[in-house]
Motif scaffolding. Sequence first.
Motif, PDB file in Angstrom:
ATOM      1  N   PRO A 201       8.179 -12.687  -5.668  1.00 33.86           N
ATOM      2  CA  PRO A 201       7.961 -12.818  -4.218  1.00 33.86           C
ATOM      3  C   PRO A 201       6.856 -13.824  -3.881  1.00 33.86           C
ATOM      4  O   PRO A 201       5.903 -13.996  -4.636  1.00 33.86           O
ATOM      5  CB  PRO A 201       7.562 -11.412  -3.778  1.00 33.86           C
ATOM      6  N   LEU A 202       7.013 -14.475  -2.753  1.00 33.64           N
ATOM      7  CA  LEU A 202       6.015 -15.406  -2.255  1.00 33.64           C
ATOM      8  C   LEU A 202       4.825 -14.610  -1.734  1.00 33.64           C
ATOM      9  O   LEU A 202       4.984 -13.686  -0.952  1.00 33.64           O
ATOM     10  CB  LEU A 202       6.611 -16.262  -1.134  1.00 33.64           C
ATOM     11  N   ARG A 203       3.642 -14.971  -2.197  1.00 34.97           N
ATOM     12  CA  ARG A 203       2.405 -14.305  -1.782  1.00 34.97           C
ATOM     13  C   ARG A 203       1.348 -15.346  -1.457  1.00 34.97           C
ATOM     14  O   ARG A 203       1.330 -16.422  -2.026  1.00 34.97           O
ATOM     15  CB  ARG A 203       1.849 -13.427  -2.910  1.00 34.97           C
ATOM     16  N   ARG A 204       0.439 -15.024  -0.534  1.00 37.35           N
ATOM     17  CA  ARG A 204      -0.707 -15.892  -0.271  1.00 37.35           C
ATOM     18  C   ARG A 204      -1.667 -15.782  -1.451  1.00 37.35           C
ATOM     19  O   ARG A 204      -1.897 -14.704  -1.973  1.00 37.35           O
ATOM     20  CB  ARG A 204      -1.413 -15.486   1.015  1.00 37.35           C
ATOM     21  N   SER A 205      -2.233 -16.890  -1.856  1.00 40.62           N
ATOM     22  CA  SER A 205      -3.119 -16.927  -3.013  1.00 40.62           C
ATOM     23  C   SER A 205      -4.516 -16.435  -2.669  1.00 40.62           C
ATOM     24  O   SER A 205      -5.033 -16.709  -1.591  1.00 40.62           O
ATOM     25  CB  SER A 205      -3.200 -18.358  -3.549  1.00 40.62           C
ATOM     26  N   ARG A 206      -5.124 -15.734  -3.607  1.00 35.53           N
ATOM     27  CA  ARG A 206      -6.522 -15.333  -3.456  1.00 35.53           C
ATOM     28  C   ARG A 206      -7.452 -16.346  -4.121  1.00 35.53           C
ATOM     29  O   ARG A 206      -8.615 -16.428  -3.765  1.00 35.53           O
ATOM     30  CB  ARG A 206      -6.768 -13.964  -4.082  1.00 35.53           C
ATOM     31  N   THR A 207      -6.931 -17.091  -5.088  1.00 31.81           N
ATOM     32  CA  THR A 207      -7.767 -18.029  -5.836  1.00 31.81           C
ATOM     33  C   THR A 207      -7.638 -19.460  -5.340  1.00 31.81           C
ATOM     34  O   THR A 207      -8.624 -20.179  -5.313  1.00 31.81           O
ATOM     35  CB  THR A 207      -7.417 -17.983  -7.332  1.00 31.81           C
ATOM     36  N   ASN A 208      -6.453 -19.896  -4.960  1.00 31.33           N
ATOM     37  CA  ASN A 208      -6.218 -21.260  -4.468  1.00 31.33           C
ATOM     38  C   ASN A 208      -6.120 -21.250  -2.954  1.00 31.33           C
ATOM     39  O   ASN A 208      -5.071 -21.444  -2.379  1.00 31.33           O
ATOM     40  CB  ASN A 208      -4.910 -21.832  -5.053  1.00 31.33           C
ATOM     41  N   ARG A 209      -7.257 -21.035  -2.304  1.00 35.52           N
ATOM     42  CA  ARG A 209      -7.218 -20.962  -0.849  1.00 35.52           C
ATOM     43  C   ARG A 209      -8.272 -21.866  -0.245  1.00 35.52           C
ATOM     44  O   ARG A 209      -9.353 -22.008  -0.758  1.00 35.52           O
ATOM     45  CB  ARG A 209      -7.370 -19.528  -0.368  1.00 35.52           C
TER      46      ARG A 209
ATOM     47  N   ALA B 183       0.709 -14.911   9.001  1.00 37.13           N
ATOM     48  CA  ALA B 183       0.996 -13.594   9.545  1.00 37.13           C
ATOM     49  C   ALA B 183       2.105 -12.856   8.772  1.00 37.13           C
ATOM     50  O   ALA B 183       2.075 -11.632   8.667  1.00 37.13           O
ATOM     51  CB  ALA B 183       1.400 -13.708  11.012  1.00 37.13           C
ATOM     52  N   VAL B 184       3.045 -13.610   8.211  1.00 32.07           N
ATOM     53  CA  VAL B 184       4.239 -12.999   7.610  1.00 32.07           C
ATOM     54  C   VAL B 184       4.102 -12.777   6.103  1.00 32.07           C
ATOM     55  O   VAL B 184       4.527 -11.735   5.589  1.00 32.07           O
ATOM     56  CB  VAL B 184       5.478 -13.872   7.902  1.00 32.07           C
ATOM     57  N   VAL B 185       3.511 -13.723   5.393  1.00 29.00           N
ATOM     58  CA  VAL B 185       3.452 -13.646   3.924  1.00 29.00           C
ATOM     59  C   VAL B 185       2.274 -12.764   3.512  1.00 29.00           C
ATOM     60  O   VAL B 185       1.132 -13.023   3.904  1.00 29.00           O
ATOM     61  CB  VAL B 185       3.288 -15.061   3.310  1.00 29.00           C
ATOM     62  N   PRO B 186       2.531 -11.722   2.728  1.00 22.06           N
ATOM     63  CA  PRO B 186       1.441 -10.838   2.307  1.00 22.06           C
ATOM     64  C   PRO B 186       0.556 -11.501   1.252  1.00 22.06           C
ATOM     65  O   PRO B 186       0.989 -12.391   0.519  1.00 22.06           O
ATOM     66  CB  PRO B 186       2.174  -9.630   1.711  1.00 22.06           C
ATOM     67  N   GLU B 187      -0.690 -11.042   1.175  1.00 17.43           N
ATOM     68  CA  GLU B 187      -1.626 -11.576   0.188  1.00 17.43           C
ATOM     69  C   GLU B 187      -1.320 -10.959  -1.176  1.00 17.43           C
ATOM     70  O   GLU B 187      -0.921  -9.796  -1.263  1.00 17.43           O
ATOM     71  CB  GLU B 187      -3.053 -11.241   0.611  1.00 17.43           C
ATOM     72  N   GLU B 188      -1.546 -11.752  -2.251  1.00 20.20           N
ATOM     73  CA  GLU B 188      -1.281 -11.232  -3.580  1.00 20.20           C
ATOM     74  C   GLU B 188      -2.236 -10.085  -3.904  1.00 20.20           C
ATOM     75  O   GLU B 188      -3.345 -10.021  -3.378  1.00 20.20           O
ATOM     76  CB  GLU B 188      -1.353 -12.333  -4.635  1.00 20.20           C
ATOM     77  N   ILE B 189      -1.794  -9.225  -4.748  1.00 17.31           N
ATOM     78  CA  ILE B 189      -2.570  -8.034  -5.100  1.00 17.31           C
ATOM     79  C   ILE B 189      -3.558  -8.348  -6.200  1.00 17.31           C
ATOM     80  O   ILE B 189      -3.367  -9.082  -7.056  1.00 17.31           O
ATOM     81  CB  ILE B 189      -1.624  -6.897  -5.550  1.00 17.31           C
TER      82      ILE B 189
END
Length: 66
Positions: free
Chosen positions: A7-15, A60-66
């Motif tokens: 799944p597509l997730r927002r990155s926590r490291t490459n932001r 708003a739509v893509v959740p952040e990675e865990i």
Amino acid sequence: MTDYRKPLRRSRTNRMIAGVVGGLAEWLGMDPTLARVIYVIGSVVSAAFPGALVYLVLWAVVPEEI
């Protein structure tokens, strides 16, 4: 080889702002800096590609990675 079933997730490291383009780059298996450059150029060059609006919707739509 990129696994598109992941799944597509927002990155926590490459932001830079919210990790949207960084997460998209990780999902596509490409360099995050190159993805950002392509995104900005595409936003500036094309009037049909409103980059800021697309970024906000993805934020708003893509959740952040865990």
